[in-house]
Design a protein around this motif. Sequence first.
Motif, PDB file in Angstrom:
ATOM      1  N   UNK A 263     -29.973   4.759 -15.447  1.00  0.00           N
ATOM      2  CA  UNK A 263     -29.960   5.160 -16.850  1.00  0.00           C
ATOM      3  C   UNK A 263     -28.708   4.663 -17.574  1.00  0.00           C
ATOM      4  N   UNK A 264     -27.576   4.550 -16.873  1.00  0.00           N
ATOM      5  CA  UNK A 264     -26.370   4.013 -17.520  1.00  0.00           C
ATOM      6  C   UNK A 264     -26.591   2.564 -17.938  1.00  0.00           C
ATOM      7  N   UNK A 265     -27.219   1.766 -17.081  1.00  0.00           N
ATOM      8  CA  UNK A 265     -27.515   0.381 -17.414  1.00  0.00           C
ATOM      9  C   UNK A 265     -28.488   0.275 -18.579  1.00  0.00           C
TER      10      UNK A 265
ATOM     11  N   UNK B 242     -26.758  -2.397 -26.868  1.00  0.00           N
ATOM     12  CA  UNK B 242     -26.775  -3.790 -27.296  1.00  0.00           C
ATOM     13  C   UNK B 242     -27.839  -4.072 -28.340  1.00  0.00           C
ATOM     14  N   UNK B 243     -28.884  -3.247 -28.362  1.00  0.00           N
ATOM     15  CA  UNK B 243     -29.936  -3.369 -29.381  1.00  0.00           C
ATOM     16  C   UNK B 243     -29.579  -2.618 -30.669  1.00  0.00           C
ATOM     17  N   UNK B 244     -28.423  -1.932 -30.632  1.00  0.00           N
ATOM     18  CA  UNK B 244     -28.005  -1.172 -31.806  1.00  0.00           C
ATOM     19  C   UNK B 244     -28.452   0.278 -31.782  1.00  0.00           C
ATOM     20  N   UNK B 245     -28.913   0.750 -30.629  1.00  0.00           N
ATOM     21  CA  UNK B 245     -29.370   2.138 -30.506  1.00  0.00           C
ATOM     22  C   UNK B 245     -28.448   2.850 -29.528  1.00  0.00           C
ATOM     23  N   UNK B 246     -27.761   3.857 -30.015  1.00  0.00           N
ATOM     24  CA  UNK B 246     -26.907   4.626 -29.099  1.00  0.00           C
ATOM     25  C   UNK B 246     -27.046   6.097 -29.430  1.00  0.00           C
TER      26      UNK B 246
END
Length: 164
Positions: A150-152, A159-163
Amino acid sequence: MMQQLIQSPKQPDCFHKRLPVFFFLYSIFPGAEAIRLIVPSRFREKLGAEFIVTKGLDECLFVYPLDEWAHIEEAFRRVPLTNKKARNFVRFFFAGAADLEADRQGRILLPPALRAYAGLEKEIVSAGVLNRVEIWDKEKWERSSDISDMDGIADYMAGLGVSI
């Protein structure tokens, strides 16, 4: 490139209708030709009287409310027909889609082709995921729910802009 082509420029009006995250487990009797699946009342409240069931990714089924489906259709109408991968995905996603309506007991009859695609044989899991319900074979659900990296995955999503 494909991702950019199918994204809607604005969030659909029905975006606020996020489906609740519930898991429901159903058993199928061996040899049953047709499956009458009970759609939980909380899902029916968000899905409406009629909804669309189609082949999803990862060998599950996606269930969408009609207004959300209309936004998806509109986004895919902008995909160029000259792109072979886009044409193949459109066929995959739309050709087997079924417009279903729950009966008075809240049950739907899954078409045999959709049942076969998802491999629904013994036990079924239904899960609310943002704007849709996913219907899974229980064993496939358990395999796909592996959280060992899940961390990866979170790094990839960032990187897709979703955090979160």
